[in-house]
Design a protein around this motif. Structure first.
Motif, PDB file in Angstrom:
ATOM      1  N   THR A 166       0.848  -1.201   0.000  1.00 41.10           N
ATOM      2  CA  THR A 166       0.000   0.000   0.000  1.00 41.10           C
ATOM      3  C   THR A 166       0.881   1.247   0.000  1.00 41.10           C
ATOM      4  O   THR A 166       2.088   1.165   0.236  1.00 41.10           O
ATOM      5  CB  THR A 166      -0.895   0.012   1.243  1.00 41.10           C
ATOM      6  N   GLY A 233      -4.642  -0.064  -4.357  1.00 46.06           N
ATOM      7  CA  GLY A 233      -5.079   1.229  -4.862  1.00 46.06           C
ATOM      8  C   GLY A 233      -4.135   2.297  -4.352  1.00 46.06           C
ATOM      9  O   GLY A 233      -3.361   2.074  -3.422  1.00 46.06           O
ATOM     10  N   SER A 237      -7.879   5.724  -4.857  1.00 46.09           N
ATOM     11  CA  SER A 237      -8.289   4.342  -4.573  1.00 46.09           C
ATOM     12  C   SER A 237      -7.523   3.735  -3.385  1.00 46.09           C
ATOM     13  O   SER A 237      -7.581   2.535  -3.149  1.00 46.09           O
ATOM     14  CB  SER A 237      -8.123   3.469  -5.821  1.00 46.09           C
ATOM     15  N   TRP A 240      -8.141   0.337  -1.030  1.00 43.02           N
ATOM     16  CA  TRP A 240      -8.673  -0.788  -1.804  1.00 43.02           C
ATOM     17  C   TRP A 240      -7.532  -1.619  -2.362  1.00 43.02           C
ATOM     18  O   TRP A 240      -6.423  -1.123  -2.547  1.00 43.02           O
ATOM     19  CB  TRP A 240      -9.549  -0.276  -2.957  1.00 43.02           C
ATOM     20  N   PHE A 242      -6.768  -4.793  -5.416  1.00 38.92           N
ATOM     21  CA  PHE A 242      -7.297  -5.453  -6.603  1.00 38.92           C
ATOM     22  C   PHE A 242      -6.493  -6.731  -6.854  1.00 38.92           C
ATOM     23  O   PHE A 242      -5.266  -6.681  -6.899  1.00 38.92           O
ATOM     24  CB  PHE A 242      -7.222  -4.517  -7.809  1.00 38.92           C
ATOM     25  N   VAL A 269     -12.054  -7.270  -5.750  1.00 32.63           N
ATOM     26  CA  VAL A 269     -11.850  -5.923  -5.231  1.00 32.63           C
ATOM     27  C   VAL A 269     -12.073  -5.979  -3.721  1.00 32.63           C
ATOM     28  O   VAL A 269     -13.125  -6.422  -3.268  1.00 32.63           O
ATOM     29  CB  VAL A 269     -12.872  -4.963  -5.872  1.00 32.63           C
ATOM     30  N   ASN A 271     -12.041  -3.934  -0.092  1.00 32.81           N
ATOM     31  CA  ASN A 271     -12.027  -2.676   0.661  1.00 32.81           C
ATOM     32  C   ASN A 271     -11.362  -2.965   2.007  1.00 32.81           C
ATOM     33  O   ASN A 271     -12.005  -3.432   2.948  1.00 32.81           O
ATOM     34  CB  ASN A 271     -13.468  -2.184   0.842  1.00 32.81           C
ATOM     35  N   TRP A 272     -10.049  -2.697   2.094  1.00 34.68           N
ATOM     36  CA  TRP A 272      -9.338  -3.125   3.319  1.00 34.68           C
ATOM     37  C   TRP A 272      -9.570  -2.186   4.490  1.00 34.68           C
ATOM     38  O   TRP A 272      -9.368  -2.562   5.650  1.00 34.68           O
ATOM     39  CB  TRP A 272      -7.861  -3.393   3.072  1.00 34.68           C
ATOM     40  N   LYS A 274     -12.520  -1.187   5.195  1.00 35.36           N
ATOM     41  CA  LYS A 274     -13.730  -1.845   5.711  1.00 35.36           C
ATOM     42  C   LYS A 274     -13.319  -3.094   6.510  1.00 35.36           C
ATOM     43  O   LYS A 274     -13.860  -3.352   7.586  1.00 35.36           O
ATOM     44  CB  LYS A 274     -14.610  -2.245   4.525  1.00 35.36           C
ATOM     45  N   PHE A 359     -11.868   3.405 -11.346  1.00 38.57           N
ATOM     46  CA  PHE A 359     -12.194   3.347  -9.925  1.00 38.57           C
ATOM     47  C   PHE A 359     -13.452   4.166  -9.618  1.00 38.57           C
ATOM     48  O   PHE A 359     -14.285   3.770  -8.816  1.00 38.57           O
ATOM     49  CB  PHE A 359     -11.019   3.831  -9.074  1.00 38.57           C
ATOM     50  N   GLN A 363     -16.852   2.641  -8.007  1.00 36.30           N
ATOM     51  CA  GLN A 363     -17.494   3.138  -6.785  1.00 36.30           C
ATOM     52  C   GLN A 363     -18.976   3.424  -7.020  1.00 36.30           C
ATOM     53  O   GLN A 363     -19.819   3.130  -6.180  1.00 36.30           O
ATOM     54  CB  GLN A 363     -16.787   4.412  -6.300  1.00 36.30           C
TER      55      GLN A 363
END
Ligand code: K7E
Ligand code: CUA
Length: 675
Positions: A166, A233, A237, A240, A242, A269, A271-272, A274, A359, A363
């Protein structure tokens, strides 16, 4: 690329398609096939390269460091391997680095490199590397160019989609290539119960911002697909991830056919951010597993290996809005995110076009729930709803895409052996250049960051055929350097590489060259067997173990005469290099050693274990040509029979060994230090 098997078979499957476009399978012009621009890759003697290029070693389990643009090889770093050159994996201090839940595993298959980032740019601290076969992640310290840490990944079997990082090095991910029953399940099931019993997993490994230490923060259990590659991302992004996945068919046999049945596989995909919320809310299940965590300490100059037994697992079924799927044509390989974070490029190995997802659209599709059903309970986003557009007829066998930071993507084409340059905004193909041959990965310095440095592009080819002098059945591996400053890509240089390189990352020389560790401070050496000066050198017996506290300095070892070792003794040579100077390593080797030499950096202590297997005199010596009197840097060890009354003693320079009863007839000196 995974293996020769893969190469051959993809080529076979695509033979007919390739036939139609046979032009693109062959070098276009002899000029570009030879050509090159020597002036642009020439680095004059005594001059430095512009970039360090950190290149995966594939099936040699190592990493190699080259200069760019010269292509000169500077160093091979053993990671998931033993190195007879440095003693890594052979010395007592480094053996624990290769410990796993399967025991000592001195080999792996190393594909991808990720350099640490801060704010989406290289920060020059660490390089991360994956081990494919026995799932592991490694961290290499870029001040020492040595492996500092290795973390095994549980619930995984083929750590291919790894490591990807990241933009602030919060996480590196590791997703499994092979889905298998989870480690705490009874794995003794028929293989054809794949669909019921086999699961995938994605590990989120946190990186300590100060020490760099890795820790599995959590895992996500996924449907039993095969994960191939990934990118985080960035910018808009950020938060996130991918992942490309193939085998959505969940085939367990003849994958080359059965995992290519469907028209589309997926990009997963995640959503880390989250996922972090769910983790905080206690949604993760504790699972019992076993995995090794190995850390090298530069103060004790020793590694420790700890077996860990727990991991936290999130199940998408209990965590809505965390995981989505986008359909993606035919067996996607690379999934790459452009520098702005807006575009996600997925390259289907068997696809005729390259889909580029947006992206922003993704969304919106999620917000409006523009779904196309579910796959194992995970919402599948409508392909068109997330699509920015397709690069049409780019070439054959698209694998990986890198970016120049000027709005262009560069995609490697394995089957048609070329790199295709195209524009992100309108997806128009702008240029193509042949590679020799069958390119796998490509890399642009800074290409995976928010700010690519551009300038160069390096192709890592799978087949070299006629490019170099042949060397028997196995030909060298090969990279090619291109100039990408102009509209047209220009070949500059071919350079051979070791192992089978997959991915690589290059970083400006200025970021690393001034922070290199020159030597280790002897006063900070906390090794339990350190010898900080010649006066402290000694030899001690503990049962059948003999410990030698030895120093090395140009051009002698202390002690250099050792007697009183008995047949069958285990002798541990703890050698401290007491030099405090750059570029002054000493080596240590003894006749009959069945491991390797040790190469000791200034201020460091390393230990070679050696078993006395015969009675007699065994010489030892320094292996690194360290001074004019390097050949004199040597010594003798005497081995006596079991039951002999030769006492343990040692000396340097005095030539006054102990006179024992047994020796009185042979020895012509008085006493020396006796233990
Ligand atoms: Cu070689 Cu990244 Cu393992 Cu493609 S993978 S080439
Ligand atoms: Cu020390 Cu040669």
């Amino acid at each position: 690329m995974k293996s020769n098997f893969f190469k051959t078979h993809v080529v076979l499957i695509l033979t007919s398609a390739c036939f139609l476009l046979i032009q693109s399978c062959k070098p276009r012009t002899t000029q570009s096939a030879a050509g090159g621009d020597a002036a642009k890759s020439f680095v004059a003697p005594g001059k430095y390269d512009e970039f360090y290029n950190i290149v995966s070693g594939g099936f040699n389990g190592q990493i190699a460091i080259y200069g760019i643009p010269s292509g000169r090889l500077f160093r091979i770093i053993p990671v998931f391997s033993q190195s007879p050159e440095s003693g890594y994996g052979f010395s007592e201090e480094t053996k624990p680095m290769l410990n796993t839940s399967h025991g000592f595993v001195p080999w792996d298959d190393q594909h991808h490199i990720a350099l640490s980032q801060t704010k989406g740019e290289h920060d020059g601290r660490w390089a991360f590397a994956n081990g494919n076969n026995t799932p592991r992640l490694a961290r290499i310290d870029l001040t020492t160019f040595r492996t500092a840490e290795i973390l095994e990944i549980p619930n995984s079997a083929g750590n291919h989609a790894s490591p990807f990082i990241t933009e602030n090095s919060e996480y590196i991910v590791a997703a499994t290539r092979f889905s298998v029953p989870f480690d705490d399940q009874n794995g003794d099931v028929p293989i054809n119960t794949y669909k019921q019993n086999f699961k995938g997993s994605i590990s989120f490994v946190s990186v300590n911002p100060t020490s760099g230490e890795m820790n599995i923060a959590f895992q996500i259990r996924t449907p039993g697909v095969n994960f191939d590659l990934s990118r985080a991302g960035k910018g808009k992004s950020h938060g996130w991830f991918f992942f490309s996945c193939y085998n959505s068919e969940k085939a367990n046999t003849l994958l080359e056919v059965n995992a290519s049945a469907k028209d589309k596989d997926f990009v997963m995909v995640v959503n880390w951010k989250k996922a972090e919320e769910y983790l905080k809310a206690g949604k993760a299940k504790k699972q019992t597993v076993r995995y090794a965590h190995n850390v090298y300490d530069e103060k004790t100059h020793s590694a420790t290996s700890v077996i860990k037994t727990e991991v936290l697992v999130l199940d998408p079924a209990q965590c809505p809005d965390m995981v989505y799927l986008i359909p993606c044509p035919k067996s996607p390989h690379g999934t790459d995110v452009d520098p702005t974070g807006e575009y996600i490029v997925a390259s289907g190995k068997l696809a005729a076009s390259i889909p580029v997802f947006s992206f922003t659209k993704l969304q919106k599709a999620i917000a409006d729930k523009v779904f196309d059903g579910e796959y194992d309970g995970i919402p599948v986003i409508k392909y068109e709803a997330a699509l920015h557009g397709e690069v049409v007829k780019p070439g054959l066998g698209p694998l990986h895409t890198e970016f120049d930071g000027k709005g262009n993507g560069y995609t490697s084409m394995f089957v048609s052996s070329e790199i295709v340059k195209w524009r992100l905004s309108d997806l128009k193909v702008l240029d193509r250049v042949p590679t020799y041959y069958s390119i796998g990965h490509l890399s642009i310095p800074g290409g995976p960051t928010a700010k690519p440095y551009g300038k160069y592009m390096i192709a890592y080819n799978k087949i070299t055929k006629d490019r170099y002098l042949p060397t028997g059945p196995e030909l060298t591996q090969s990279a090619q350097l291109f100039d990408i400053t102009g509209e047209k890509m220009k070949l500059l240089l071919d350079f051979p590489t070791t192992g089978e390189p997959h991915y690589a990352e290059a970083i400006p020389a200025s970021m690393l060259m001034n922070k290199q560790k020159k030597f280790f401070k002897i006063e900070e050496n906390a090794h339990p067997y350190v010898t900080k000066g010649e006066g402290q050198a000694k030899v001690e017996r503990k049962g059948n173990q003999v410990h030698v506290w030895m120093t090395s300095i140009r051009s002698h070892m202390t002690p250099d005469n050792i007697e009183g070792v008995k047949l069958g003794d285990e002798v541990y040579f703890h050698v401290t290099n007491i030099e405090q100077d750059w570029d002054a390593p000493h080596g240590f080797a003894i006749k009959g050693a069945n491991n390797a030499e040790i190469l000791i950096m200034p201020g460091e202590t390393q230990t070679l274990k050696w078993v006395a297997d015969r009675v007699g005199i065994l010489p030892f010596y320094c292996t690194d040509f360290c001074s004019a009197l390097h050949q004199e840097m040597s010594g003798y060890l005497r081995v006596s029979p079991v039951g002999s009354n030769v006492a343990l003693h040692y000396s340097t320079g005095t030539n006054k060994p102990l006179v024992t009863d047994a020796d009185s007839a042979k020895v012509n000196g008085s006493t020396s230090k006796v233990k």
